[in-house]
Scaffold this active site. Structure first.
Site, PDB file in Angstrom:
ATOM      1  N   SER B 100      -9.938 -38.256 -26.088  1.00  0.00           N
ATOM      2  CA  SER B 100     -11.389 -38.423 -26.114  1.00  0.00           C
ATOM      3  C   SER B 100     -11.856 -38.906 -24.754  1.00  0.00           C
ATOM      4  CB  SER B 100     -11.791 -39.491 -27.120  1.00  0.00           C
ATOM      5  OG  SER B 100     -12.012 -38.928 -28.365  1.00  0.00           O
ATOM      6  N   HIS B 104     -19.732 -41.930 -17.958  1.00  0.00           N
ATOM      7  CA  HIS B 104     -21.087 -42.294 -17.546  1.00  0.00           C
ATOM      8  C   HIS B 104     -21.096 -42.454 -16.024  1.00  0.00           C
ATOM      9  CE1 HIS B 104     -22.857 -43.006 -21.504  1.00  0.00           C
ATOM     10  NE2 HIS B 104     -21.702 -43.529 -21.866  1.00  0.00           N
ATOM     11  N   HIS B 114     -18.906 -35.538 -22.373  1.00  0.00           N
ATOM     12  CA  HIS B 114     -18.032 -35.952 -23.465  1.00  0.00           C
ATOM     13  C   HIS B 114     -17.115 -34.793 -23.808  1.00  0.00           C
ATOM     14  CE1 HIS B 114     -17.469 -35.727 -27.978  1.00  0.00           C
ATOM     15  NE2 HIS B 114     -16.756 -36.778 -27.661  1.00  0.00           N
ATOM     16  N   ASN B 116     -13.640 -34.025 -26.522  1.00  0.00           N
ATOM     17  CA  ASN B 116     -12.679 -34.536 -27.481  1.00  0.00           C
ATOM     18  C   ASN B 116     -11.900 -33.347 -28.028  1.00  0.00           C
ATOM     19  OD1 ASN B 116     -12.375 -34.884 -30.765  1.00  0.00           O
ATOM     20  ND2 ASN B 116     -11.720 -36.676 -29.626  1.00  0.00           N
ATOM     21  N   ARG B 118      -8.731 -32.888 -30.950  1.00  0.00           N
ATOM     22  CA  ARG B 118      -7.988 -33.684 -31.918  1.00  0.00           C
ATOM     23  C   ARG B 118      -7.205 -32.772 -32.864  1.00  0.00           C
ATOM     24  NH1 ARG B 118     -13.336 -33.612 -32.450  1.00  0.00           N
ATOM     25  NH2 ARG B 118     -14.159 -32.624 -34.321  1.00  0.00           N
ATOM     26  N   HIS B 149     -22.463 -23.728 -19.859  1.00  0.00           N
ATOM     27  CA  HIS B 149     -22.291 -22.963 -21.095  1.00  0.00           C
ATOM     28  C   HIS B 149     -21.486 -21.680 -20.850  1.00  0.00           C
ATOM     29  CE1 HIS B 149     -24.284 -24.901 -24.537  1.00  0.00           C
ATOM     30  NE2 HIS B 149     -25.006 -25.523 -23.617  1.00  0.00           N
ATOM     31  N   HIS B 179     -33.379 -39.014 -36.011  1.00  0.00           N
ATOM     32  CA  HIS B 179     -34.564 -39.885 -36.053  1.00  0.00           C
ATOM     33  C   HIS B 179     -35.448 -39.713 -34.811  1.00  0.00           C
ATOM     34  CE1 HIS B 179     -31.433 -42.548 -34.216  1.00  0.00           C
ATOM     35  NE2 HIS B 179     -32.434 -42.955 -33.468  1.00  0.00           N
ATOM     36  N   GLY B 266      -9.377 -48.670 -36.169  1.00  0.00           N
ATOM     37  CA  GLY B 266      -8.955 -48.262 -34.827  1.00  0.00           C
ATOM     38  C   GLY B 266      -9.213 -49.379 -33.826  1.00  0.00           C
ATOM     39  N   ARG B 267      -8.792 -49.134 -32.600  1.00  0.00           N
ATOM     40  CA  ARG B 267      -8.974 -50.150 -31.558  1.00  0.00           C
ATOM     41  C   ARG B 267     -10.425 -50.102 -31.079  1.00  0.00           C
ATOM     42  NH1 ARG B 267      -8.260 -50.189 -25.845  1.00  0.00           N
ATOM     43  NH2 ARG B 267      -7.724 -52.265 -25.070  1.00  0.00           N
TER      44      ARG B 267
END
Lengths: 307, 307
Positions: B100, B104, B114, B116, B118, B149, B179, B266-267
Site C-alpha cells: 500500500s 503526500h 495512492h 494498493n 493485495r 489514465h 457527503h 492491524g498496526r
C-alpha cells in the site's frame, strides 16, 4: 407550558443565543457568523461559526431541528443486532432538535470543548433526551480537570445522584479512540435515550438536560480565563496539531452524531464544523519520557476519578 | 514456480524495494525509514516511511502479510445483507498480503498518489486479487490526467480490453466522497475479488496485477518530474490543506482498507500513514468563480473520459 417539540426548539435557540454572546465576550475580537439552512427531507438549522478569533480559532454553535423518515441505523443499534428489527419501522417518522458545539481554541494551552444536547421523538410516541459535555485539553491541567468534572457532577447531583457516576463512565466509553487505545480527552458526561428514569418524569429529566446546556458557557469561559494568557512555543503548537488529528479520527471514525448527520443527509458544513482549521499527523510519533506531552498522554485513560 | 502465498509475498517485498529506490531517487534528499512489525493474531509487515523530503512531505510504502480468523464484515459485504451469512464462517482463517502506498508531496503542484495491490485467501480455498492506483491532484492538469489514465489503460488493455472501462468506473465509484458529492481526485483503476475472469486463469490475472504494481514507480516519478519545479504561493498551499482535509475524510469515513486494518487489529501507524502531515478545514469554504481551484473542483466528478 406544554412540553412539546416547539417549546424545546425555542428553548434551544435561546440557549444558542446566550452561548454565542458569552463566547463573543470571552473572545473579545471576533463574532459569530450565522447561516440558516433547510434540508429537503424536512427541517433545517441555524449555524453560528466563529473563525480566527483572538481566543477561538474555529468554533461552531449549531442549532438544528430536522425531521423525516426514521433512519435504519437507529433500529439496528437498538436491537443490538444487525437486522433483527430492520423491517419493523416502515412509515415511522422522526423529529430531532439540538444544539451542538465544538470550540477549537488558538492556544494549545486552552482546551477544546464539545457540548451537545438533543431531543428526539418518533411518530410512534417514542421520545428521549440525549447530551453531554466533554473536554479535550491539549495539555491536561489536573486542577482544571478536577474543577470541570466537579461542575458537571454538581449539575447531575442536583437532579439525580446516580447520574454523574453513570454518565461519566458513559463519556469515558463513548469518547474513546479504540484504535489508539486513548480517550479523546478527559471526558465529562454523556447520556442518551433518557426518558423516564428512577421514578423521574420526562419533565424532570428535561430540567436536568436544560441545566447541562446552561452549564456550558460559565464552565468554558472560566477555562478560557484560566489558560488563555499562558505562554506557549512551537513544540506546544505541533502537539496541538497532533491532538487535533486524534480529534478528527474520533469524529470521522466513531462519532454517532457525525454518522447520524451524514446518513440523514444533514448539512455537511454544519456536521463537519467540528473539524479543526488545521490538524496534523506525524508517522509513529512518540512523546519523550518525562515530557508534558507524555504526562498528558498517560492521563488519556478511562476510569480516572477527576471529581 | 508454484503460485502460492510465499511466492506472492516475496514478489511484493521485491516490489516495495524497487519503488522505495525509485522514490528516493526522485526525491533526491530524504530516504525511507523502515520498521518491521508483527501482530498478535498472526503475520506482520515492513513499513517504509519518508518524511520531510525535498519532494515528498510524507509518504509510505507499506508491505504487510497478515493472517487470522476471517473477519465478520467480509461476509456481510459479500452477502449484500447485514447478517444473512454471518454465521457461516466459523473457524475460517484468512491470509492477506499487499503493498500500500500513499504519497503526500510538499508542493501543491505535485499530485497525491495512492496505490494498493493485495492478495487474499481463506482456508476454504477462496482466493482473490485486488488493487488499484488513483491520483489526487490538488490542481488538475488535463494533460497529466489524460497521460495518467492512458498509462493505466495500456496496462489493462495488454491483459484484457474489458478491464480498463470496468476498473476505471469502479475507481470513480469507490474513490467518491458521498457527503461532499465529489470524487477524491481524478480516479484511476480499482478492482477487487479478481480470480477467474472472462476465460482468464488466476495466473493470468496475477500477471495483470503484477504489472499494475510495476506501473507505479515510472508513472509517479514522471508526474513528479513534470510538476515539482512549478512555482506556487500561499493560496495554493491553503488549497492543498483543504484538499488534504477531503483526503482525510475519505480515508476515515469510506476507505475499506482502513476499515479492514482497524477491524483486524492491524498496526495503526501503518494504516494511518495515509494521512497527511497537515490538513485543514475552513467552514463553508467556497472557491471563487473562474479560479483554478474552482476549475479543479468542477472536474472532481465521476465519469470523465480522461483516457
Amino acid at each position: 407550558m406544554e412540553v412539546n417539540r416547539e417549546h424545546i426548539s425555542a428553548w434551544l435557540q435561546n440557549l444558542q443565543d446566550g452561548i454565542c454572546q458569552a463566547l463573543e465576550q470571552a473572545d473579545g475580537r471576533s463574532t459569530f457568523k450565522e447561516e440558516q439552512w433547510s434540508r429537503e427531507e424536512g427541517g433545517g438549522g441555524r449555524s453560528r461559526v466563529m473563525e480566527n478569533g483572538a481566543v477561538i480559532e474555529k468554533g461552531g454553535v449549531m442549532f438544528s431541528a430536522v425531521s423525516g423518515k426514521a433512519p435504519d441505523f437507529l433500529f439496528k443499534e437498538r436491537a443490538h443486532s444487525d437486522s433483527a428489527q430492520a423491517g419493523n419501522h416502515e412509515g415511522l417518522t422522526f423529529f430531532a432538535t439540538g444544539v451542538s458545539i465544538v470550540i477549537h481554541p488558538q492556544s494549545p494551552m486552552v482546551p477544546i470543548i464539545h457540548m451537545n444536547i438533543r431531543y428526539f421523538e418518533m411518530s410512534n410516541g417514542t421520545r428521549w433526551l440525549g447530551g453531554g459535555i466533554d473536554l479535550t485539553p491539549h495539555y491536561i491541567v489536573d486542577e482544571d480537570a478536577t474543577w470541570f468534572h466537579q461542575q458537571l457532577k454538581a449539575v447531575c447531583d442536583k437532579h439525580n445522584p446516580a447520574y454523574y457516576p453513570e454518565f461519566k463512565t458513559w463519556a469515558d466509553n463513548y469518547f474513546y479512540i479504540a484504535h489508539r487505545k486513548e480517550t479523546r480527552g478527559i471526558g465529562g458526561i454523556f447520556f442518551d435515550r433518557l426518558n423516564l428514569r428512577d421514578g423521574m418524569s420526562f419533565e424532570q429529566n428535561l430540567a436536568f438536560w436544560k441545566e447541562v446546556g446552561e452549564a456550558f458557557a460559565p464552565v468554558y469561559t472560566e477555562l478560557i480565563r484560566r489558560n488563555k494568557d499562558k505562554a506557549f512555543d512551537e513544540t506546544n503548537k505541533q502537539w496541538q496539531l497532533l491532538r487535533r488529528g486524534r480529534y478528527v479520527e474520533f469524529n470521522l471514525v466513531y462519532d454517532k452524531g457525525t454518522k447520524f448527520g451524514l446518513e440523514t443527509n444533514g448539512r455537511v458544513e454544519s456536521i463537519l464544523m467540528s473539524l479543526p482549521a488545521q490538524a496534523g499527523w506525524l508517522y509513529d510519533y512518540k512523546t519523550a519520557e518525562g515530557s508534558p506531552e507524555r504526562e498528558t498522554l498517560n492521563k488519556l485513560k478511562k476510569g480516572l476519578a477527576w471529581a
